[in-house]
Scaffold this active site. Structure first.
Site, PDB file in Angstrom:
ATOM      1  N   ASN A 221      41.612 -34.071  -0.528  1.00 41.50           N
ATOM      2  CA  ASN A 221      42.935 -33.600  -0.979  1.00 41.50           C
ATOM      3  C   ASN A 221      42.872 -32.557  -2.100  1.00 41.50           C
ATOM      4  O   ASN A 221      43.791 -31.778  -2.280  1.00 41.50           O
ATOM      5  CB  ASN A 221      43.850 -34.780  -1.355  1.00 41.50           C
ATOM      6  CG  ASN A 221      43.295 -35.624  -2.466  1.00 41.50           C
ATOM      7  OD1 ASN A 221      42.118 -35.533  -2.818  1.00 41.50           O
ATOM      8  ND2 ASN A 221      44.135 -36.458  -3.039  1.00 41.50           N
TER       9      ASN A 221
ATOM     10  N   GLU B 108      37.024 -42.730  -9.437  1.00 43.49           N
ATOM     11  CA  GLU B 108      38.408 -42.237  -9.520  1.00 43.49           C
ATOM     12  C   GLU B 108      39.052 -42.603  -8.195  1.00 43.49           C
ATOM     13  O   GLU B 108      38.809 -41.961  -7.175  1.00 43.49           O
ATOM     14  CB  GLU B 108      38.424 -40.718  -9.736  1.00 43.49           C
ATOM     15  CG  GLU B 108      37.826 -40.263 -11.058  1.00 43.49           C
ATOM     16  CD  GLU B 108      38.691 -40.595 -12.272  1.00 43.49           C
ATOM     17  OE1 GLU B 108      39.835 -41.080 -12.095  1.00 43.49           O
ATOM     18  OE2 GLU B 108      38.213 -40.383 -13.393  1.00 43.49           O
TER      19      GLU B 108
ATOM     20  N   CYS C   1      46.411 -38.508  -5.425  1.00 45.45           N
ATOM     21  CA  CYS C   1      46.205 -39.859  -5.958  1.00 45.45           C
ATOM     22  C   CYS C   1      47.253 -40.181  -7.016  1.00 45.45           C
ATOM     23  O   CYS C   1      47.599 -41.325  -7.235  1.00 45.45           O
ATOM     24  CB  CYS C   1      44.816 -39.985  -6.544  1.00 45.45           C
ATOM     25  SG  CYS C   1      44.464 -38.704  -7.743  1.00 45.45           S
TER      26      CYS C   1
ATOM     27  N   GLU D 190      37.350 -38.512 -16.399  1.00 46.03           N
ATOM     28  CA  GLU D 190      36.869 -37.164 -16.109  1.00 46.03           C
ATOM     29  C   GLU D 190      37.737 -36.177 -16.874  1.00 46.03           C
ATOM     30  O   GLU D 190      38.929 -36.409 -17.073  1.00 46.03           O
ATOM     31  CB  GLU D 190      36.924 -36.897 -14.602  1.00 46.03           C
ATOM     32  CG  GLU D 190      35.860 -37.706 -13.863  1.00 46.03           C
ATOM     33  CD  GLU D 190      35.736 -37.380 -12.382  1.00 46.03           C
ATOM     34  OE1 GLU D 190      36.739 -36.987 -11.764  1.00 46.03           O
ATOM     35  OE2 GLU D 190      34.620 -37.531 -11.841  1.00 46.03           O
TER      36      GLU D 190
HETATM   37  P1  NAP Z   1      38.048 -41.815   1.272  1.00 46.57           P
HETATM   38  O1  NAP Z   1      38.225 -42.147   2.693  1.00 46.57           O
HETATM   39  O2  NAP Z   1      37.696 -42.889   0.324  1.00 46.57           O
HETATM   40  O3  NAP Z   1      36.953 -40.659   1.245  1.00 46.57           O
HETATM   41  C1  NAP Z   1      36.524 -40.062   0.062  1.00 46.57           C
HETATM   42  C2  NAP Z   1      35.101 -39.588   0.231  1.00 46.57           C
HETATM   43  O4  NAP Z   1      34.264 -40.713   0.473  1.00 46.57           O
HETATM   44  C3  NAP Z   1      34.892 -38.635   1.406  1.00 46.57           C
HETATM   45  O5  NAP Z   1      33.887 -37.710   1.076  1.00 46.57           O
HETATM   46  C4  NAP Z   1      34.395 -39.584   2.493  1.00 46.57           C
HETATM   47  O6  NAP Z   1      33.608 -38.953   3.465  1.00 46.57           O
HETATM   48  C5  NAP Z   1      33.546 -40.516   1.667  1.00 46.57           C
HETATM   49  N1  NAP Z   1      33.295 -41.821   2.280  1.00 46.57           N
HETATM   50  C6  NAP Z   1      34.064 -42.514   3.141  1.00 46.57           C
HETATM   51  N2  NAP Z   1      33.460 -43.692   3.445  1.00 46.57           N
HETATM   52  C7  NAP Z   1      32.295 -43.729   2.773  1.00 46.57           C
HETATM   53  C8  NAP Z   1      31.227 -44.667   2.665  1.00 46.57           C
HETATM   54  N3  NAP Z   1      31.235 -45.830   3.314  1.00 46.57           N
HETATM   55  N4  NAP Z   1      30.174 -44.353   1.869  1.00 46.57           N
HETATM   56  C9  NAP Z   1      30.144 -43.199   1.185  1.00 46.57           C
HETATM   57  N5  NAP Z   1      31.119 -42.272   1.241  1.00 46.57           N
HETATM   58  C10 NAP Z   1      32.192 -42.543   2.022  1.00 46.57           C
HETATM   59  O7  NAP Z   1      39.336 -41.131   0.650  1.00 46.57           O
HETATM   60  P2  NAP Z   1      40.131 -39.875   1.224  1.00 46.57           P
HETATM   61  O8  NAP Z   1      41.034 -40.330   2.303  1.00 46.57           O
HETATM   62  O9  NAP Z   1      39.220 -38.739   1.506  1.00 46.57           O
HETATM   63  O10 NAP Z   1      40.960 -39.451  -0.080  1.00 46.57           O
HETATM   64  C11 NAP Z   1      42.154 -40.041  -0.395  1.00 46.57           C
HETATM   65  C12 NAP Z   1      41.960 -41.140  -1.423  1.00 46.57           C
HETATM   66  O11 NAP Z   1      41.342 -40.598  -2.585  1.00 46.57           O
HETATM   67  C13 NAP Z   1      43.280 -41.707  -1.870  1.00 46.57           C
HETATM   68  O12 NAP Z   1      43.170 -43.095  -2.007  1.00 46.57           O
HETATM   69  C14 NAP Z   1      43.479 -41.050  -3.240  1.00 46.57           C
HETATM   70  O13 NAP Z   1      44.319 -41.778  -4.081  1.00 46.57           O
HETATM   71  C15 NAP Z   1      42.080 -40.965  -3.744  1.00 46.57           C
HETATM   72  N6  NAP Z   1      41.934 -39.932  -4.768  1.00 46.57           N
HETATM   73  C16 NAP Z   1      41.747 -40.325  -6.071  1.00 46.57           C
HETATM   74  C17 NAP Z   1      41.647 -39.360  -7.068  1.00 46.57           C
HETATM   75  C18 NAP Z   1      41.466 -39.768  -8.488  1.00 46.57           C
HETATM   76  O14 NAP Z   1      41.046 -38.925  -9.279  1.00 46.57           O
HETATM   77  N7  NAP Z   1      41.743 -41.015  -8.872  1.00 46.57           N
HETATM   78  C19 NAP Z   1      41.719 -38.003  -6.746  1.00 46.57           C
HETATM   79  C20 NAP Z   1      41.919 -37.644  -5.422  1.00 46.57           C
HETATM   80  C21 NAP Z   1      42.012 -38.627  -4.431  1.00 46.57           C
HETATM   81  P3  NAP Z   1      34.287 -38.451   4.853  1.00 46.57           P
HETATM   82  O15 NAP Z   1      35.193 -37.363   4.468  1.00 46.57           O
HETATM   83  O16 NAP Z   1      33.116 -37.974   5.640  1.00 46.57           O
HETATM   84  O17 NAP Z   1      34.967 -39.632   5.439  1.00 46.57           O
END
Ligand code: NAP
Length: 494
Positions: free
Chosen positions: A164, A263, A297, A472
């Site tokens: 995102n 995060e 997020c 961060e």
């Molecule tokens: P996600 O599914 O958790 O994926 C995030 C990253 O983790 C991607 O690079 C993904 O790779 C990787 N990943 C997925 N499964 C994994 C595993 N088993 N082992 C290692 N890496 C793995 O989250 P998303 O859908 O991309 O992002 C949305 C989420 O991020 C929301 O919950 C949002 O709130 C959160 N977010 C938090 C912040 C913050 O600063 N707190 C900022 C932005 C977003 P792939 O892309 O290859 O699946």
């Protein structure tokens, strides 16, 4: 900005920024298997990239280890100069980077450009903070000794980022890592690796030495995550993404007691008190809910409105939501792009169905956009009950503002805290006493008063409870990349 029909390479001033390879030890490398990156606004393929596996990640970690001694040995000023140069190159190439970002992520081009500039600010900020890593001397309990505390780079680090914020999440990790003297191996999200690779190309041009910053692209995150957490060379993992994946990584990291920054997700309350400036609060919701089509997020997942202003506020928000222009992020005047993919769209539909089934009143939207594909209309739903999915700790991650009434301050705080998450809360009021009481009463890492935004490089970004660990950005942000060492200097007496 060019026409949406023009192929991506032709839209770029510098086509060399569009990479089709991963980056390890200063080399652009391929792999036996590949994955495709698509434009979420059209579904059209944009690029085919190498899908690296666990063995490749292991190699990258080994190269980061080999590069560590020389990088760590540079003066903070030398590292700072390289980071500043990288920041300058990011700004100089902001138009191209924004074009790549919008193509793979979908957000409006102006918003993408804003994110690119924001990503450069992390490089600037940590170029400065790296020079201020100091220690202390503490009086000892024996007169002939002094206690000296120094800070040293944690070592080889790993980073995993979401789709995102494809630019900002890369530099929010790489900048403090490199400034502190660490080397890093990163895995960008599968949907948005092109922005990460373009930034990496600029890092290479800025003089980041081989092995210091490595970008491992993959269509299968699981083995990469297992290697990042299971390899004892990796001393720290910084992850931004869902709480669900954060928990998996935390369990895996336990084997090596690996240091973690997490995060994670949020379930942010947006509280509007009856003394608020309603127009201002409405713009706040637009920023915290419709920006990036609600895929942030820090998105306002639950809008709490004091009962006395409920009708006035709802009507104003509805009118504003109806003016949000939805479209391809490359079109002029577009305020909101598509959702990232079909799964994202279906999640939004599931949430809207749940809100309506449980008595929610649709004020606007609540349907797919006539633009088709993954476009969804800005949605406002009133009378949302606390039995619904957002109140059961599910992030909608889409452009759906769900409004729930409250009666008084204590109830608002209690409702805001009724979640396992604790990332950010938004509060609209002009009562100074209330600002303090509510800010202190809310269990989140960040509170935004009369503003729909919290993210900037100067402030400590991070969450309480299941929204994560560590911070961060800010002067605190570099600490997570450093280890403390205490030296007992004794025998000082003659
Ligand atoms: P996600 O599914 O958790 O994926 C995030 C990253 O983790 C991607 O690079 C993904 O790779 C990787 N990943 C997925 N499964 C994994 C595993 N088993 N082992 C290692 N890496 C793995 O989250 P998303 O859908 O991309 O992002 C949305 C989420 O991020 C929301 O919950 C949002 O709130 C959160 N977010 C938090 C912040 C913050 O600063 N707190 C900022 C932005 C977003 P792939 O892309 O290859 O699946």
């Amino acid at each position: 900005m060019t026409s949406t029909a023009t192929p991506l390479p032709e839209r770029l001033r510098d086509r060399d920024l569009l990479r089709d390879a991963a980056f390890v030890n200063g080399q652009w490398i391929g792999a036996a298997s590949t994955f495709e990156v698509r434009d979420p606004a059209t579904g059209d393929p944009l690029a085919v990239l190498p899908s690296l596996g666990a063995e490749d990640a292991r190699q990258a970690i080994a190269q980061a280890k080999a590069a560590l001694p020389a990088w760590r040995a540079l003066s903070a000023l030398e590292r700072s100069r390289i980071l500043r140069h990288w920041a300058d190159l990011v700004r100089e190439n902001a138009d191209d980077l924004a074009t790549i970002l919008t193509s793979e992520q979908g957000k409006p081009w102006g918003e993408a450009r804003g994110e690119v500039v924001y990503s450069a600010q992390f490089l600037d900020w940590f170029a400065e903070e790296g020079r201020r890593v100091d220690g202390s001397v503490i009086p000892s309990h024996t007169p002939d000794a002094r206690i000296i505390v120094i800070k040293q780079p944690i070592g080889v680090a790993a980073g995993i980022t979401p789709w995102n914020l494809p630019a900002a999440m890369i530099t929010r990790k790489a900048a403090p890592a490199l400034a502190a003297g660490c080397t890093i191996v990163m895995k960008p999200a599968e949907q948005t690796p092109l922005t990460a690779l373009a930034l990496t190309r600029l890092a290479e041009r800025a003089g980041v030495p081989a092995g210091v910053l490595n970008m491992v692209t993959s269509g299968d995150a699981v083995p990469i995550g297992a290697e990042f957490t299971g390899n004892p060379t990796v001393r720290k993992l910084s992850f931004t993404g869902s709480t669900e994946v954060g928990k998996i990584l935390m369990q895996q990291a336990a084997a090596n007691i690996q240091k973690l920054s997490l995060e994670l997700g949020g379930n942010s309350p947006f509280i509007v008190f009856d003394d608020a400036d309603i127009a201002q609060a409405v713009e706040g919701v637009v920023s915290a809910k419709f920006r990036n089509a609600g895929q942030i997020c820090t998105g306002a997942n639950r809008v709490l409105v004091q009962r006395g202003i409920l009708e006035e506020f709802s009507a104003a928000l509805r009118a504003r939501a109806e003016r949000v222009r939805v479209g391809n992020g490359f079109e002029q005047g577009v305020e909101m792009g598509p959702l990232i993919d079909q799964a994202g769209l279906e999640k939004v539909e599931r949430h809207v169905a749940d809100l309506v089934d449980q008595g929610g009143r649709v004020l606007t939207g609540a349907r797919r956009s006539p633009l088709g594909h993954t476009f969804y209309e800005p949605t406002v739903i009133a009378d949302v009950g606390t039995g619904t999915l957002p109140w059961q700790d599910e992030e909608t991650f889409g452009p759906v503002a769900s409004l729930t009434p409250f009666d008084d301050e204590d109830e608002a705080i209690e409702m805001a805290n009724a979640t396992e998450y604790g990332l950010v809360a938004y509060v609209y009021t002009h009562d100074v006493g209330r600002v303090w009481r509510v800010s202190e009463g809310i269990e989140t890492g960040m509170v935004a008063i009369n503003s729909g935004r919290v993210s900037n490089e100067q402030a400590p970004f991070g969450g309480w409870k299941q929204s994560g660990l560590g911070r961060e950005g800010s002067s605190y942000g570099i600490d997570d990349w450093l280890e403390l060492k205490y030296i007992n200097l004794a025998g000082l007496s003659r």
